[in-house]
Design a protein around this motif. Sequence first.
Motif, PDB file in Angstrom:
ATOM      1  N   VAL A 250       0.823  -1.214   0.000  1.00 16.01           N
ATOM      2  CA  VAL A 250       0.000   0.000   0.000  1.00 16.01           C
ATOM      3  C   VAL A 250       0.858   1.266   0.000  1.00 16.01           C
ATOM      4  CG1 VAL A 250      -2.149  -0.899   0.950  1.00 16.01           C
ATOM      5  CG2 VAL A 250      -0.338  -0.247   2.499  1.00 16.01           C
ATOM      6  N   THR A 251       2.016   1.207   0.631  1.00 17.61           N
ATOM      7  CA  THR A 251       2.859   2.408   0.672  1.00 17.61           C
ATOM      8  C   THR A 251       3.468   2.718  -0.702  1.00 17.61           C
ATOM      9  OG1 THR A 251       4.493   0.928   1.628  1.00 17.61           O
ATOM     10  CG2 THR A 251       3.507   2.537   3.102  1.00 17.61           C
ATOM     11  N   ASP A 252       3.529   1.720  -1.579  1.00 17.76           N
ATOM     12  CA  ASP A 252       4.108   1.967  -2.906  1.00 17.76           C
ATOM     13  C   ASP A 252       3.209   2.829  -3.794  1.00 17.76           C
ATOM     14  OD1 ASP A 252       6.412   0.506  -2.349  1.00 17.76           O
ATOM     15  OD2 ASP A 252       5.457  -1.376  -2.928  1.00 17.76           O
ATOM     16  N   ILE A 253       1.939   2.940  -3.428  1.00 11.28           N
ATOM     17  CA  ILE A 253       1.054   3.812  -4.215  1.00 11.28           C
ATOM     18  C   ILE A 253       0.728   5.093  -3.438  1.00 11.28           C
ATOM     19  CG2 ILE A 253       0.063   1.918  -5.568  1.00 11.28           C
ATOM     20  CD1 ILE A 253      -2.532   2.466  -3.710  1.00 11.28           C
ATOM     21  N   THR A 254       1.533   5.359  -2.415  1.00 12.70           N
ATOM     22  CA  THR A 254       1.331   6.559  -1.590  1.00 12.70           C
ATOM     23  C   THR A 254       2.271   7.668  -2.048  1.00 12.70           C
ATOM     24  OG1 THR A 254       0.874   5.060   0.247  1.00 12.70           O
ATOM     25  CG2 THR A 254       1.123   7.381   0.789  1.00 12.70           C
ATOM     26  N   THR A 255       1.697   8.795  -2.445  1.00 20.15           N
ATOM     27  CA  THR A 255       2.504   9.905  -2.957  1.00 20.15           C
ATOM     28  C   THR A 255       3.118  10.683  -1.798  1.00 20.15           C
ATOM     29  OG1 THR A 255       0.703  11.483  -2.905  1.00 20.15           O
ATOM     30  CG2 THR A 255       0.928  10.165  -4.913  1.00 20.15           C
ATOM     31  N   SER A 256       3.912  11.685  -2.141  1.00 27.51           N
ATOM     32  CA  SER A 256       4.491  12.523  -1.090  1.00 27.51           C
ATOM     33  C   SER A 256       3.455  13.544  -0.616  1.00 27.51           C
ATOM     34  CB  SER A 256       5.719  13.243  -1.617  1.00 27.51           C
ATOM     35  OG  SER A 256       5.350  14.024  -2.717  1.00 27.51           O
ATOM     36  N   GLY A 257       3.811  14.277   0.421  1.00 29.62           N
ATOM     37  CA  GLY A 257       2.928  15.323   0.923  1.00 29.62           C
ATOM     38  C   GLY A 257       3.790  16.468   1.425  1.00 29.62           C
ATOM     39  N   SER A 258       3.216  17.304   2.244  1.00 29.12           N
ATOM     40  CA  SER A 258       3.988  18.387   2.838  1.00 29.12           C
ATOM     41  C   SER A 258       3.375  18.655   4.201  1.00 29.12           C
ATOM     42  CB  SER A 258       3.908  19.643   1.981  1.00 29.12           C
ATOM     43  OG  SER A 258       2.589  20.139   2.043  1.00 29.12           O
ATOM     44  N   LEU A 259       3.868  19.658   4.869  1.00 32.27           N
ATOM     45  CA  LEU A 259       3.342  19.987   6.187  1.00 32.27           C
ATOM     46  C   LEU A 259       1.830  20.269   6.098  1.00 32.27           C
ATOM     47  CD1 LEU A 259       3.858  20.488   9.098  1.00 32.27           C
ATOM     48  CD2 LEU A 259       4.748  22.730   8.556  1.00 32.27           C
ATOM     49  N   GLU A 260       1.429  20.931   5.034  1.00 31.36           N
ATOM     50  CA  GLU A 260       0.028  21.288   4.886  1.00 31.36           C
ATOM     51  C   GLU A 260      -0.778  20.242   4.114  1.00 31.36           C
ATOM     52  OE1 GLU A 260       2.449  23.479   3.728  1.00 31.36           O
ATOM     53  OE2 GLU A 260       2.551  24.524   5.646  1.00 31.36           O
ATOM     54  N   ALA A 261      -0.167  19.702   3.054  1.00 37.46           N
ATOM     55  CA  ALA A 261      -0.936  18.815   2.167  1.00 37.46           C
ATOM     56  C   ALA A 261      -0.832  17.365   2.604  1.00 37.46           C
ATOM     57  CB  ALA A 261      -0.413  18.963   0.752  1.00 37.46           C
ATOM     58  N   PRO A 262      -1.951  16.623   2.555  1.00 42.50           N
ATOM     59  CA  PRO A 262      -1.877  15.204   2.925  1.00 42.50           C
ATOM     60  C   PRO A 262      -1.182  14.378   1.855  1.00 42.50           C
ATOM     61  CG  PRO A 262      -4.085  15.755   2.173  1.00 42.50           C
ATOM     62  CD  PRO A 262      -3.289  17.027   2.149  1.00 42.50           C
ATOM     63  N   ARG A 263      -0.828  13.163   2.203  1.00 41.97           N
ATOM     64  CA  ARG A 263      -0.340  12.222   1.209  1.00 41.97           C
ATOM     65  C   ARG A 263      -1.560  11.569   0.560  1.00 41.97           C
ATOM     66  NH1 ARG A 263       4.172   8.309   3.418  1.00 41.97           N
ATOM     67  NH2 ARG A 263       4.885   8.502   1.308  1.00 41.97           N
ATOM     68  N   TYR A 264      -1.378  11.029  -0.628  1.00 41.47           N
ATOM     69  CA  TYR A 264      -2.511  10.411  -1.325  1.00 41.47           C
ATOM     70  C   TYR A 264      -2.208   8.983  -1.710  1.00 41.47           C
ATOM     71  CZ  TYR A 264      -4.584  15.021  -1.734  1.00 41.47           C
ATOM     72  OH  TYR A 264      -5.149  16.233  -1.437  1.00 41.47           O
ATOM     73  N   LEU A 265      -3.279   8.189  -1.730  1.00 39.46           N
ATOM     74  CA  LEU A 265      -3.188   6.854  -2.319  1.00 39.46           C
ATOM     75  C   LEU A 265      -3.688   7.013  -3.749  1.00 39.46           C
ATOM     76  CD1 LEU A 265      -4.830   4.522   0.346  1.00 39.46           C
ATOM     77  CD2 LEU A 265      -2.417   4.677  -0.223  1.00 39.46           C
ATOM     78  N   THR A 266      -2.951   6.500  -4.700  1.00 38.20           N
ATOM     79  CA  THR A 266      -3.407   6.640  -6.090  1.00 38.20           C
ATOM     80  C   THR A 266      -4.069   5.346  -6.551  1.00 38.20           C
ATOM     81  OG1 THR A 266      -1.148   6.112  -6.730  1.00 38.20           O
ATOM     82  CG2 THR A 266      -1.783   8.409  -6.820  1.00 38.20           C
ATOM     83  N   TYR A 267      -5.066   5.486  -7.405  1.00 36.47           N
ATOM     84  CA  TYR A 267      -5.796   4.294  -7.848  1.00 36.47           C
ATOM     85  C   TYR A 267      -6.310   4.476  -9.263  1.00 36.47           C
ATOM     86  CZ  TYR A 267      -9.927   7.125  -6.871  1.00 36.47           C
ATOM     87  OH  TYR A 267     -10.855   8.124  -6.872  1.00 36.47           O
ATOM     88  N   LYS A 268      -6.761   3.377  -9.805  1.00 32.88           N
ATOM     89  CA  LYS A 268      -7.358   3.377 -11.131  1.00 32.88           C
ATOM     90  C   LYS A 268      -8.788   2.884 -10.996  1.00 32.88           C
ATOM     91  CE  LYS A 268      -4.644   2.939 -15.095  1.00 32.88           C
ATOM     92  NZ  LYS A 268      -3.594   2.192 -15.757  1.00 32.88           N
ATOM     93  N   LEU A 269      -9.718   3.643 -11.542  1.00 26.17           N
ATOM     94  CA  LEU A 269     -11.118   3.206 -11.538  1.00 26.17           C
ATOM     95  C   LEU A 269     -11.683   3.471 -12.927  1.00 26.17           C
ATOM     96  CD1 LEU A 269     -13.460   2.099  -9.817  1.00 26.17           C
ATOM     97  CD2 LEU A 269     -13.970   4.424  -9.125  1.00 26.17           C
ATOM     98  N   ASN A 270     -12.219   2.443 -13.566  1.00 28.64           N
ATOM     99  CA  ASN A 270     -12.708   2.546 -14.949  1.00 28.64           C
ATOM    100  C   ASN A 270     -11.660   3.180 -15.868  1.00 28.64           C
ATOM    101  OD1 ASN A 270     -15.151   1.564 -13.953  1.00 28.64           O
ATOM    102  ND2 ASN A 270     -15.863   3.651 -13.495  1.00 28.64           N
TER     103      ASN A 270
END
Length: 490
Positions: free
Chosen positions: A31-51
Amino acid sequence: MSFPKGFLWGGATAANQIEGAYDVDGKGLSVTDITTSGSLEAPRYLTYKLNGELGKVPAMPGAGLPEGAEGAIDPNSYYPNHVAIDFYHYYKEDIKMFADMGFTTFRLSIAWTRIFPKGDEEKPNQAGLDFYRKVFEECKKYGIEPIVTISHYEDPLYLSEKYNDWQDRTMIDMYVKYAKALFEEYKGLVKYWLTFNEINSTLLMLSAFGNNVTDDATFQHAYQKLHYQFLASAKAVKLAHEIDPNYVVGNMICGILDYPMTPDPKDVLATRYAMEQTVLYCGDVQAKGEYPTYSKRLWDEHNVHLDITEEDKKILKEGKVDIYTFSYYMSNVITTHEVKDKVGGNFAAGAKNPYLDYSEWGWATDPTGLQYYLEVMYDRYQIPMMVVENGLGAVDKIGEDGKIHDDYRIDYLAQHIAAMGKAVDDGVDLIAYTTWGPIDLVSAGTGQMSKRYGFIYVDRDDEGKGSLKRMPKDSFYWYKKVIASNGEDL
Ligand code: BG6
């Protein structure tokens, strides 16, 4: 103050935050391999494919993908842990530097997906097993005792999607199969095992740190996930002892201490309830082998109905942990009153404690809280304890002399070691201390490299630029002295 003879001194890391090499030698995606970076203010994201379309959701709390979505890697996003600090290739150099500091222990985690790439394979991936064997042998060469976390925020992506983040009992079997492979493979090389890193973070993320998740479905998911993880942990403890009676198995709790903001009895009660939900619930089940009485209140509050059987209760009883281990970074303040002075920053929120200093990321420095936590928890569980994470995330600047003078880090750690010493003097059976991130690594919360914890600087920035060259900071020499004096010379 006197730490016992043979006290273990070292540092702690997690596979996904240091190793990099996320797709080599047969490793599967976690799961961590699809987790992007973030910053102090911005959250990290999980990326996915849907349709066929790429999308993203905030990685915390309760990280999970929308229904039907599959984890994916977006070529336009940056994933800090894909390279991290490339421990996969630098491990010899890094362990040598730990040995130079005098480490007698090194806490690290195994990436589940190096051993079982998807999670449901029959046989482990030999290349993955070989990598950790080499790491453990390197540790042994210097007399460094590994403390191994079996699962540190890095479930196989395939299993996580298929079983919706631990919503199916099959996850227990998958975990136990994985743990068994490790226990059999590393017999004689490893003594200490921790089943799940910060297992309570599933609940902590919902109600602390400024998140105010209240919907019953999310709580149902969280408590059910935990129940299956408790079973997986208990089965692993029992199995470990069967495979090698010398194995010592611990839980691992995110130890955040709550204080009432006022003497208002309502604040005091709210604080106890908060501690029960976010910290004690998990520790009680894992160390006492049964659900505490207040569980019913916690479940009823959110209409939670657990899938739990009589056989489950027996398993929990038989799989109590041998040692209680925890991370400690800060304390928080709880109140039922209006809050005027708020804490800002990642992961910290709520009322500000006027008696404490705060890090750049809004975490309260509270060494006395560590002493308090150790004394109260030892009294509660009466089993040996380890502080397996503690440290200060800070921005380090290279000085004109080309060196890093991180006296702020030394100051933070010295205060916490002194506090541990007091708890030891008070009778707490503390057997190890591993600072978080002895070498700079990727932040779990933000994905930043600039939130540095290390005694060793790594030349890599938040965009992935840098030579990866290692360099000791002032704290490197300081910690060496601390270890040589068994915690006397701070
Ligand atoms: C703990 C985790 O929560 O805190 C680590 O077990 C993490 O994985 C550490 O890195 C520090 O948090 P952060 O967000 O500063 O990396």
